[in-house]
Design a protein around this motif. Structure first.
Motif, PDB file in Angstrom:
ATOM      1  N   ALA A  74      65.149  40.532  53.225  1.00 14.84           N
ATOM      2  CA  ALA A  74      66.002  41.488  53.938  1.00 14.84           C
ATOM      3  C   ALA A  74      66.360  40.970  55.330  1.00 14.84           C
ATOM      4  O   ALA A  74      67.504  41.123  55.793  1.00 14.84           O
ATOM      5  N   ALA A  75      65.387  40.344  56.004  1.00 13.41           N
ATOM      6  CA  ALA A  75      65.650  39.778  57.329  1.00 13.41           C
ATOM      7  C   ALA A  75      66.662  38.639  57.231  1.00 13.41           C
ATOM      8  O   ALA A  75      67.583  38.538  58.061  1.00 13.41           O
TER       9      ALA A  75
ATOM     10  N   LYS B 149      68.956  38.225  54.903  1.00 15.28           N
ATOM     11  CA  LYS B 149      70.267  38.818  54.602  1.00 15.28           C
ATOM     12  C   LYS B 149      70.918  39.377  55.862  1.00 15.28           C
ATOM     13  O   LYS B 149      72.131  39.226  56.078  1.00 15.28           O
ATOM     14  N   SER B 150      70.125  40.031  56.686  1.00 13.31           N
ATOM     15  CA  SER B 150      70.641  40.609  57.918  1.00 13.31           C
ATOM     16  C   SER B 150      71.232  39.533  58.824  1.00 13.31           C
ATOM     17  O   SER B 150      72.333  39.685  59.375  1.00 13.31           O
ATOM     18  N   LEU B 151      70.512  38.433  58.976  1.00 11.46           N
ATOM     19  CA  LEU B 151      71.001  37.329  59.798  1.00 11.46           C
ATOM     20  C   LEU B 151      72.239  36.690  59.170  1.00 11.46           C
ATOM     21  O   LEU B 151      73.202  36.343  59.881  1.00 11.46           O
TER      22      LEU B 151
ATOM     23  N   GLN C 223      74.460  38.093  57.220  1.00 13.02           N
ATOM     24  CA  GLN C 223      75.609  38.993  57.377  1.00 13.02           C
ATOM     25  C   GLN C 223      76.193  38.906  58.777  1.00 13.02           C
ATOM     26  O   GLN C 223      77.419  38.885  58.947  1.00 13.02           O
ATOM     27  N   ASP C 224      75.322  38.827  59.780  1.00  9.20           N
ATOM     28  CA  ASP C 224      75.810  38.707  61.155  1.00  9.20           C
ATOM     29  C   ASP C 224      76.516  37.372  61.374  1.00  9.20           C
ATOM     30  O   ASP C 224      77.530  37.290  62.083  1.00  9.20           O
TER      31      ASP C 224
ATOM     32  N   GLN D 116      60.327  44.308  59.955  1.00  8.29           N
ATOM     33  CA  GLN D 116      59.978  45.705  60.240  1.00  8.29           C
ATOM     34  C   GLN D 116      58.868  45.826  61.281  1.00  8.29           C
ATOM     35  O   GLN D 116      58.663  46.882  61.851  1.00  8.29           O
TER      36      GLN D 116
ATOM     37  N   ARG E 268      64.098  40.703  63.136  1.00  2.00           N
ATOM     38  CA  ARG E 268      64.694  41.369  61.978  1.00  2.00           C
ATOM     39  C   ARG E 268      63.631  41.872  60.997  1.00  2.00           C
ATOM     40  O   ARG E 268      63.984  42.447  59.959  1.00  2.00           O
TER      41      ARG E 268
END
Length: 237
Positions: A144-145, A147-149, A151-152, A173, A171
């Motif tokens: 998830a971390a 993916k977040s990076l 996407q940015d 939790q 990123r």
């Protein structure tokens, strides 16, 4: 008595293992092992608070646990509901903050509502933070971390060249808490079971042969004493 030593881990993480085997050895249903383990949670919380531990993270329910028989899952969710009901006043009285990590959206709505309410009500407490890892999996958290990076970066909000360990950690939790200093696993098993894989890179690991329902304050103090006898090098000589 707690070990007399100034070197107290700021963050203790525990893999609470062996509830089912504890129950099996006594000819009891697995849910009775989980029920008995709740007393160990109470004792360990009190011991950590007495020692001055700032964060206590308990691996209460893994993302893989959803694959267990539905009856056991239902029993675990029922016990979690009861734990939240019983601990709400205790956490307030002891000035302990509650937080949770994991895929919390997978929890039953009633359970999630209770959890969120206590998290909100204890947000200002500052004597210790109790973190429940619920529906948690470290690989899922890391993905998830990433993916977040990604996407940015794809949206032009982030230069991929700026990504380092520190940025990646923001990123996760657990970004607002220190990495665990001490990881304890009960039942004698020698594996991490997809728990805080990024965060425990330099944690000291103590394996305790007792099943979780038999783990008590004295066992926590002994684990901390063993931690205090270690020389933490963080990769240095």
């Amino acid at each position: 008595m707690p070990p007399a030593h100034p070197q107290i881990p700021a963050h203790v993480a525990i893999i609470m293992d062996g509830n089912g085997r504890w129950a099996k050895d006594r000819g009891l249903p697995r849910r009775e092992g989980h029920r008995a383990g709740a007393e160990s949670v109470r004792e360990v919380m009190e011991a950590c608070k007495e020692l001055g531990v700032q964060y206590l993270t308990l691996y209460a329910f893994s993302s893989e646990n959803w694959n267990r028989p539905q009856a056991e899952i239902d029993a675990l969710m029922s016990l979690l509901d009861r734990f939240l009901d019983e601990k709400a006043k205790d956490l307030a009285k002891q000035n302990v903050r509650l937080q949770a990590i994991g895929q919390l959206e997978r929890l039953p709505a009633k359970t999630r509502g209770k959890l969120n309410k206590i998290i909100a009500n204890t947000a200002h407490h500052d004597s210790m933070t109790l973190v429940l890892a619920l529906s948690y999996g470290a690989r899922e958290e890391i993905v998830a971390a990433a993916k977040s990076l990604a996407q940015d970066a794809a949206a032009g909000r982030l230069d991929p060249e700026t990504i380092d360990n520190q940025l990646f950690g923001t990123r996760l939790q657990t970004c607002e808490m220190p990495d665990p200093d001490l990881l304890i696993r009960t039942s004698g098993e020698l594996r991490l079971s997809n728990f805080l894989l990024w965060q425990i890179s330099y944690a000291e690991i103590v394996i305790v042969k007792k099943f979780w329902p038999d783990f008590r304050q004295g066992d926590l103090f002994a684990a901390v004493k063993e931690y205090q006898g270690r020389q933490r090098r963080f990769g240095a000589l």
